[in-house]
Design an enzyme around this catalytic site. Structure first.
Site, short mmCIF file in Angstrom:
data_model
loop_
_atom_site.label_atom_id
_atom_site.label_comp_id
_atom_site.label_asym_id
_atom_site.label_seq_id
_atom_site.Cartn_x
_atom_site.Cartn_y
_atom_site.Cartn_z
N ASP A 181 0.86 -1.17 0.00
CA ASP A 181 0.00 0.00 0.00
C ASP A 181 0.91 1.24 0.00
OD1 ASP A 181 -3.23 0.57 1.59
OD2 ASP A 181 -2.12 1.74 0.11
C1 GLC Z 1 -4.33 4.40 -0.21
C2 GLC Z 1 -5.19 3.23 0.15
C3 GLC Z 1 -5.28 2.20 -0.92
C4 GLC Z 1 -5.15 2.89 -2.26
C5 GLC Z 1 -3.74 3.43 -2.37
C6 GLC Z 1 -3.51 4.17 -3.69
O1 GLC Z 1 -3.65 4.86 0.91
O2 GLC Z 1 -4.98 2.55 1.38
O3 GLC Z 1 -6.53 1.53 -0.77
O4 GLC Z 1 -5.40 1.95 -3.31
O5 GLC Z 1 -3.42 4.28 -1.29
O6 GLC Z 1 -4.34 5.28 -3.76
#
Ligand code: GLC
Length: 729
Positions: free
Chosen positions: A260
Site C-alpha cells: 500500500d
Molecule cells: C491508499 C489506500 C489504498 C489505495 C492506495 C492508492 O492509501 O490505502 O486503498 O489503493 O493508497 O491510492
C-alpha cells in the site's frame, strides 16, 4: 493472447536481458506528476527504473510517459498505469457497501465491467479494487469501501468484481487488472481507528477475514495489495506467513503483490524496521513484489542484492510476476495497445446500470401506514435537507474521476418525475451535513407546512467516510437531528432518506419519520433511483450487509456472534429504567447484555423491508441425517402475498450447535435474490455440501465435525423458520 507458458518464456527471455538495476526498476511504483514530466523523471524512465505509476490523470502525460519508456529506454518495457477505480471511474456506481446491500454479485460484476472500460480508455490498466476487508465496526471509515461484515457475502462480491474488472482477457480494451486489498485483517483495526492494530487469532483470520481474498485468488485476481496494519505484531507488508506461506504456498497465487501507499516505509513507524534498508529487506523477503510510492526498493534493493542479503532469485521471481501481468495486459503488443483519452460523459447504458444498482442497494428500514410508495394523488411536496440537491456528496468516498455535473440529485429527479407544474417546495435547511447553522430552519418548516408530505434528505458528506475518516460518534452530523425534529413539528408525513457511507445511529430520528430509506452514497444516478422507489416504479429490495448498532457503545455487534455461557435471549431482563431502588445485585437477569440498551442491534444483518410481504413456509432438507462430504439440499417456499411485484433476498443461515471450538449462533451460508409477482409462490432450493459447515480448529485444520445443526431460511438474519439436521460420519 499467448498462453501462460508462452508468457513465462517471454518473461524469462526479457529477464535474462535485464540488468539488476532494471529489474529493481520494475518493482518501483510512484505517483505520476501533477503537471509536465520533470526531466529527472524522464531520465528515470529512460533508465528503466520505474515499473508502474498511479494517478497519471492527464492523457497526454500518460501517453508521453509510456512513449519514453517504450522508445527511449534500453529494453522498452511499458509501465502499468494504475488508478483507484473502486466504485466507478467517470460513471459512479453506489459505494461497495451499498453494492453489497443489493446481494446481487452479478450486478456488481456488471458495474465493475463498465468501470473497467471507462478506466482503460483513459489510459489505466490496473485498479486497486475490489477492497474486501471484513468490517464489524462502523466507526471505521473504510467500511464504506468493502462488502460489510460477512465472509460469504463478501467473497461472492469479491470474486464477482474481479471478474467484472478483468473479464476473460486482460488485454481486452474493456479489461483492467484487479487488486484484492488490503491483505489482510485491515478491518479489524482496534477501536475502528484506521491503520490501528489488528489482533486476530489465526482461526478467526482464516474463517472470517481471509475467505474473500481466497475467493478473489480463485477468481484469478491479477494482484494483491498488502495492508497498512500489523497483524498480531507483524505488519502485513512484512508478513511472510501472510504473503508467502498462505497467499502463495497454500493458495497458489501467481500474480504479484504491491504494497500500500508507503506501507513499506511505515514499517519503521510500526517499530518493525530499523530504517529504509531494513524495510526493503523485510518487504521483499516477505513477498512484496512492488513498492508503492516510498523508495526503499529504489534506494536499497540493489545493494541488498549485491551483498547477498536478498537473494537475486527473489528479485527475479518478483520481476517475472510483474512482467507476466504486463504481457497479459497486452502492453508488449505491437503497435502499443495503450491509449489515453479524456473520459466521455457517462453513457446512457452506464447511467441505467448505475440507476439499477442504486435502486437495488437502497434499504427500506421503516414504512409506517404504508406511506410509501407515495400516493399518485398527492398534490404538493416539500423536498428538504442538505443532501437533497448536492450532486457531489452523493458520489461517495472513492470518487476520483466522477463529476458532480454528471450526477442527478434527488431534487432534480423529483422535479423531472413530477413535472414543472407540480408544486415542490424546496429548502436545504442546512448548507451541508456538518453545519450547525439553524438559520434556515424556519423557512424549511414553512415549506413543510405548505406541503402534503415531506421528503427529507440527510446523512454524511462523502468526506466523512473512507480512508483515515473514522468517527467516534455515529449520529447524523451537525444539526441534522434538530432539523428533522423541527420539520416534524409540521405534522406532515415524512419520508426520511439517509445518504451515508456507513451505518449511523439513527434511532433517535426514525421516530419522527413515517418511512425511512437508507440510500448509502448511491453515485451518479442517486436521484432517479430514489424517485423510482418513492413513487413506486419499483419496490425497495436492499438488505443490510452490516449490522446497525443502537449506539457506539454496542460495537462490535454483528450477526455471527458467539452464544456465550449466558445468552440473553431466554432470560427475563430488567432494563435500567425499571430497576427498583436498592435492587438486589443479582436480581436483574444475569446475561450478556447492556442494562441501558439490552442486546439487540438497531437493525440486524440482512434486514430490509419491501412494499409487499414475503411469506416463507415449508422449509425442508433433502435429509436430516447427512453423511460427511455428501451434498444436500435445503428448500423453502416463498410467496409474495402482497399486490406488487418485487424482489426478495432469500437467506440461508446455519448453526453448529456443539463443536471443538464454539461456533457462531448464526452463519450466512447462501442466498438468492428472486423476483415474484403478486400472489406468486416459488420454491427456492439451495444446493450445499458439508464442506461449508466447517471451520479452522485449534490446530488450524479446516474441519467439519459431526453433530447437530440448525438451519434457517428467511428474509434476514433473525428469521425463525428453522429446521434441524445432523452430520454423521
Ligand atoms: C491508499 C489506500 C489504498 C489505495 C492506495 C492508492 O492509501 O490505502 O486503498 O489503493 O493508497 O491510492
Amino acid at each position: 493472447m499467448p498462453l501462460n507458458n508462452e508468457i513465462d518464456e517471454k518473461a524469462d527471455e526479457l529477464l535474462a536481458k535485464m540488468a539488476l538495476a532494471e529489474k529493481i526498476g520494475q518493482m518501483v511504483q510512484i505517483a505520476g506528476p501533477k503537471g509536465p514530466i520533470p526531466d529527472d523523471l524522464k531520465q528515470r524512465l529512460r533508465e528503466g527504473k520505474i515499473g508502474s505509476m498511479l494517478n497519471v490523470t492527464d492523457p497526454q502525460t500518460n501517453l508521453e510517459i509510456q512513449r519514453i519508456a517504450a522508445e527511449e529506454s534500453r529494453l522498452g518495457i511499458p509501465l502499468i498505469m494504475a488508478r483507484d477505480v473502486i466504485h466507478g471511474f467517470r460513471t459512479l456506481f453506489p459505494i461497495p457497501l451499498a453494492q453489497a446491500a443489493t446481494w446481487d454479485p452479478q450486478l456488481a460484476e456488471a458495474c465493475a465491467k463498465a468501470a473497467a472500460k471507462e478506466a482503460r480508455s483513459a489510459g489505466f490498466q490496473w485498479t486497486f479494487a475490489p477492497m474486501m476487508d471484513i468490517a464489524r465496526d462502523p466507526r471505521w471509515g473504510r467500511v464504506a469501501e468493502g462488502f460489510g461484515e460477512d465472509p460469504v457475502l463478501a467473497a461472492r462480491f469479491a470474486s464477482a468484481m474481479v471478474r467484472g474488472f478483468q473479464g476473460s482477457d486482460l488485454s481486452d480494451p474493456g479489461s483492467i487488472a484487479a487488486c484484492a486489498k488490503h491483505f489482510a485483517g485491515y478491518g479489524a483495526a482496534e477501536g475502528g481507528r484506521d491503520y490501528d492494530t489488528a489482533n486476530i487469532p489465526e482461526n478467526l483470520l482464516r474463517d472470517v477475514y481471509l475467505p474473500p481474498f481466497k475467493a478473489a485468488v480463485d477468481a484469478g485476481v491479477a494482484t494483491v495489495m498488502s495492508a497498512f496494519n500489523e497483524i498480531n505484531g507483524i505488519p502485513a507488508t512484512g508478513n511472510i506467513r501472510l504473503l508467502r506461506h498462505i497467499l502463495r504456498n497454500e493458495w497458489g497465487f501467481s500474480g504479484f503483490v504491491v504494497s500500500d501507499w508507503r506501507s513499506v516505509a511505515e514499517m519503521i513507524d510500526h517499530g518493525f524496521c530499523e530504517d529504509m534498508k531494513d524495510a526493503a529487506e523485510k518487504s521483499v523477503l516477505a513477498g512484496v513484489d512492488m513498492e508503492m510510492q516510498s523508495s526503499a526498493y529504489a534506494d536499497h534493493l540493489e545493494k541488498l542484492a549485491m551483498e547477498g542479503t536478498v537473494p537475486r532469485t527473489l528479485i527475479d521471481e518478483a520481476v517475472r510476476r510483474i512482467l507476466r501481468i504486463k504481457w497479459r495486459l497486452g502492453l508488449f503488443n505491437k503497435p502499443a495497445p495503450y491509449y489515453a483519452k479524456p473520459a466521455d460523459a457517462p453513457s446512457m447504458e452506464d447511467r441505467e446500470l448505475s440507476r439499477t444498482a442504486a435502486l437495488k442497494s437502497i434499504v427500506l428500514l421503516k414504512n409506517k401506514n404504508r406511506l410509501l410508495p407515495l400516493s399518485k394523488n398527492i398534490r404538493s411536496l416539500a423536498v428538504i435537507g442538505p443532501l437533497a440537491d448536492d450532486p457531489y456528496e452523493v458520489l461517495g468516498t472513492w470518487n476520483r474521476d466522477g463529476r458532480a455535473e454528471d450526477a442527478v440529485t434527488p431534487l432534480a429527479a423529483v422535479r423531472n418525475f413530477l413535472g414543472e407544474s407540480f408544486r415542490i417546495h424546496y429548502s436545504a435547511g442546512l448548507d451541508y451535513s456538518r453545519s450547525s447553522d439553524t438559520g434556515q430552519f424556519a423557512r424549511a418548516l414553512e415549506e413543510a407546512q405548505r406541503s402534503e408530505a415531506v421528503l427529507l434528505f440527510v446523512g454524511e458528506e462523502a468526506i466523512l467516510s473512507g480512508e483515515a475518516h473514522s468517527r467516534a460518534y455515529l449520529n447524523l452530523p451537525g444539526s441534522q437531528e434538530a432539523l428533522i425534529a423541527e420539520i416534524a413539528r409540521s405534522g406532515k408525513p415524512i419520508v426520511l432518506v439517509i445518504l451515508a457511507g456507513r451505518p449511523l445511529t439513527i434511532g433517535a430520528v426514525t421516530q419522527y419519520a413515517d418511512a425511512v430509506l437508507y440510500a448509502w452514497h448511491p453515485g451518479t444516478m442517486c436521484g432517479p433511483a430514489i424517485v423510482d422507489l418513492i413513487f413506486g416504479n419499483e419496490s425497495p429490495s436492499g438488505k443490510l450487509p452490516i449490522t446497525f448498532p443502537k449506539t457506539e457503545g454496542q460495537i462490535p455487534v454483528y450477526h455471527a456472534h458467539k452464544s456465550t455461557g449466558r445468552p440473553p435471549e431466554n432470560v427475563p431482563l430488567t432494563m435500567m429504567e425499571d430497576i427498583p431502588l436498592r435492587a438486589y445485585q443479582s436480581s436483574l437477569g444475569d446475561a450478556s447484555r447492556y442494562l441501558d440498551i439490552g442486546y439487540l442491534p438497531l437493525y440486524p444483518f440482512g434486514y430490509g423491508l419491501s412494499y409487499t410481504e414475503f411469506v416463507y413456509a415449508n422449509i425442508k432438507m433433502s435429509s436430516n441425517r447427512i453423511r460427511m462430504d455428501e451434498p444436500f439440499e435445503a428448500s423453502v417456499e416463498v410467496t409474495n402475498t402482497g399486490g406488487m411485484e418485487a424482489e426478495e433476498v432469500v437467506q440461508l443461515y446455519i448453526r453448529d450447535l456443539t463443536a471443538s471450538l464454539t461456533r457462531p449462533v448464526r452463519e450466512l451460508k447462501d442466498f438468492e435474490r428472486i423476483r415474484l409477482k403478486p400472489k406468486e409462490t416459488r420454491t427456492v432450493v439451495f444446493h450445499l455440501s458439508t464442506d461449508v459447515l466447517g471451520f479452522h480448529n485449534s490446530v488450524m485444520e479446516y474441519v467439519v465435525e459431526p453433530g447437530r445443526f440448525h438451519l434457517w431460511i428467511g428474509g434476514d438474519s433473525t428469521t425463525t423458520l428453522m429446521t434441524e439436521f445432523a452430520v454423521v460420519r
